[in-house]
Write an enzyme that holds these catalytic residues in place. Structure first.
Site: not given
Lengths: 405, 171
Positions: B135-136
């Site tokens: 995701c990040h």
């Protein structure tokens, strides 16, 4: 609104109006003196009202077929798409309607930024508008969770986890939001309940927004105060109603283009996979209208810092009337501000693009530059311009420049 | 005059007392509406899970669902264990000894939830041979400790115990 002298022509009308002055209100709305130079950027207020009503009506009927339960939500959406009469149409109107709503609201907001519509005496209109915008984002986010696809689930997980960044009470708050230890059935049912409620709060705020607007009256493209009613104004009906309707027609053509020719282009294919709490999609992206803020969140290499900057980027807009102190409203007469306005637009678009890209390498770098510039624009450039900029002379009335030529 | 002042004081007291009782009453009325959103008894009741780990080969891991969240149960190889143990604690954003994160060095049991924003990290990925959150972009090592990226702390170790050599009870 107070100095109305309207008297209904019929006896019953007069009897009723003395008890509840609805007809006076109607007359006020119809005669409402409007600047005669309003351009098509001013038609988005009407378009937005239409969007809100469309979302409420389609949402109301979709709720008759949708089931808010983790085991049935995904299937009930497919049921709507395949079995319910015109269900596909209603759902596509509702899902694309959200995008069209945001498209219109962004144009509406940037129109206000360009023509200085947030400045005195319209600060309260601006603030109510921003509250509507924030509620719209919350509503759209919760609506996107309801189909219970992979993007629904993981989008909900990421966004609710934003609150876990709060020191000490973060975990209790996320557990409270979830009604459990992860996004699950209690989360889905409360999101459905609130997704149903929020549009009506928005409707209430819209009424206040218009009420607040009708006190000073509309701003206009040259941003000057005008006498009302005067040679510079026209009555709202029929002049503005017909112009708004024409703009709405064009808007509806584009809207229909999405619904009938590419209803899924703004969505994400992963959301047609049912939610699975064990597998995160390799690339999570929010809906397009939240991408610039998502880019800001990801550009900070610290959890709490990223969350603070994300919320700051939205709430900073509330303070805008006090950050930009320039007395001249319209960018037409502000040669330097005008250029920074366009740079801001490019900055937000670039941030949006970066929000859709993976957070690494050059994308991350550009997102960071874009984030810094975003805050620079509001916190440094605008206050500085207010005192430094040499503005062009403003005409005394709307008719003036035309008559001189 | 003296009498009048006394009267005002008594009235002030009554106002304050009424406001206070009113505020407490309103607070007590609002609380059920807020607390109903907290995890309910049925959710809390599902708080433990027993897992059979006899089928897991060295180097492999399984993922089980506990409280709606994934739990990674990884049977680590010798190389992975020594890698986790040899790390200099000063290099870690959230310093924790590998020994403090496991009950038996071979078995790593932890919540498979990225401490950034709750995604499920991918196994055997990232720059530290552990987990990588898509995701990040957070990188975790073979002990599930955060090494690089936006996550603030190491992946959480849930409460668990070995019931016997082949069974783990989580919760």
């Amino acid at each position: 609104m107070s100095e109305h002298t309207y008297t209904p022509s019929s006896k019953f009308g007069k009897w009723f109006n003395d008890r509840l002055p609805l007809l006076t209100l109607g007359a006020h709305l119809s005669e409402y003196p409007t600047p005669k130079n309003l351009n098509y950027w001013w038609t988005f207020g009407g378009i937005l009202t239409f969007c809100l009503v469309t979302q409420i009506v389609t949402g109301l009927v979709l709720a008759m077929h949708y089931v808010a339960h983790v085991d049935m939500a995904f299937d009930s959406i497919e049921h709507i798409m395949r079995d319910v009469n015109y269900g596909w149409l209603l759902r596509y109107i509702h899902s694309n309607g959200a995008s069209m709503f945001f498209l219109a609201v962004y144009i509406h907001i940037f129109r206000a930024l360009f023509y200085g519509s947030y400045k005195s005496p319209r600060e309260v209109i601006w603030i109510i508008g921003m509250l509507i915008y924030i509620l719209m984002m919350a509503t759209a986010f919760m609506g996107y969770v309801l189909p219970w696809g992979q993007m629904s689930f993981w989008g909900a997980t990421v966004i609710t986890n934003l609150f876990s960044a709060i020191p000490f009470v973060g975990e209790s708050i996320t557990n409270w939001l979830w009604g459990g230890y992860s996004v699950d059935n209690p989360t889905l049912t409360r999101f459905f309940s609130l997704h149903y409620l929020f549009p009506f709060i928005i409707l209430g705020l819209v009424i206040l927004h218009i009420w607040a607007l009708h006190v000073p009256g509309n701003n206009n493209p040259i941003g000057i105060d005008i006498k009302k009613p005067s040679k510079d104004t026209v009555p709202f009906h029929p002049y503005i109603t017909i112009k708004d309707l024409f703009a709405l027609l064009i808007f509806l053509i584009i809207f229909s283009g999405f619904i009938f020719f590419s209803p899924n282009i703004l969505g994400h294919p992963d959301n047609y996979i049912e939610a699975n709490p064990l597998v995160t999609p390799t690339h999570i992206v929010p809906e397009w209208y939240l991408l610039p803020f998502y880019a800001i969140l990801r550009s900070v290499p610290d959890k709490l810092g990223g969350v603070i900057l994300l919320f700051a980027s939205i709430f900073i807009l509330l303070a805008l009337p006090w950050l930009d102190r320039s007395k001249v409203r319209s960018a037409v007469f502000r040669p330097i501000y005008k250029q920074f306005f366009w740079i801001l637009i490019i900055d937000v678009l670039v941030l949006g693009y970066m929000g859709a890209m993976p957070a690494e390498g050059i994308y991350l770098l550009i997102a960071r530059v874009g984030t810094i510039y975003y805050f620079l624009h509001f916190l440094v450039i605008l206050p500085l311009l207010s005192s430094v900029e040499k503005t062009d002379p403003i005409p005394a009335s709307i008719s003036d420049p035309v008559l001189i030529r | 005059m003296d009498k009048g002042e006394k009267k005002t004081n008594r009235r002030d007291f009554l106002f304050t007392a009424s406001y206070t009782v009113g505020a407490v009453g309103i607070g007590a009325t609002i609380w059920p509406f807020i607390d109903q959103m907290n995890p309910d008894s049925s959710v809390k009741a599902l708080a433990t899970t027993e897992v059979d780990i006899s089928q897991i080969e060295p180097g492999k891991s399984i993922t089980v669902l506990w409280r709606g969240k994934p739990v990674f149960i990884k049977r680590r190889t010798e190389a992975e264990i020594s890698e986790a143990q040899s790390v200099n604690l000063n290099e870690l954003p959230h310093p924790e000894k590998d020994q403090d994160r496991v009950k038996k060095t071979e078995w790593l049991v932890m919540l498979g939830v990225c401490t950034h924003l709750g995604c499920v990290p991918l196994a055997d990925k990232g720059e530290y041979n552990g987990w990588f959150c898509p995701c990040h972009g957070s990188h975790y090592d073979t002990s599930g400790r955060i090494r690089k990226g936006p996550a603030p702390v190491n992946m959480e170790i849930p409460k668990y115990e070995f019931v016997d050599n082949n069974t783990i009870k989580i919760g």
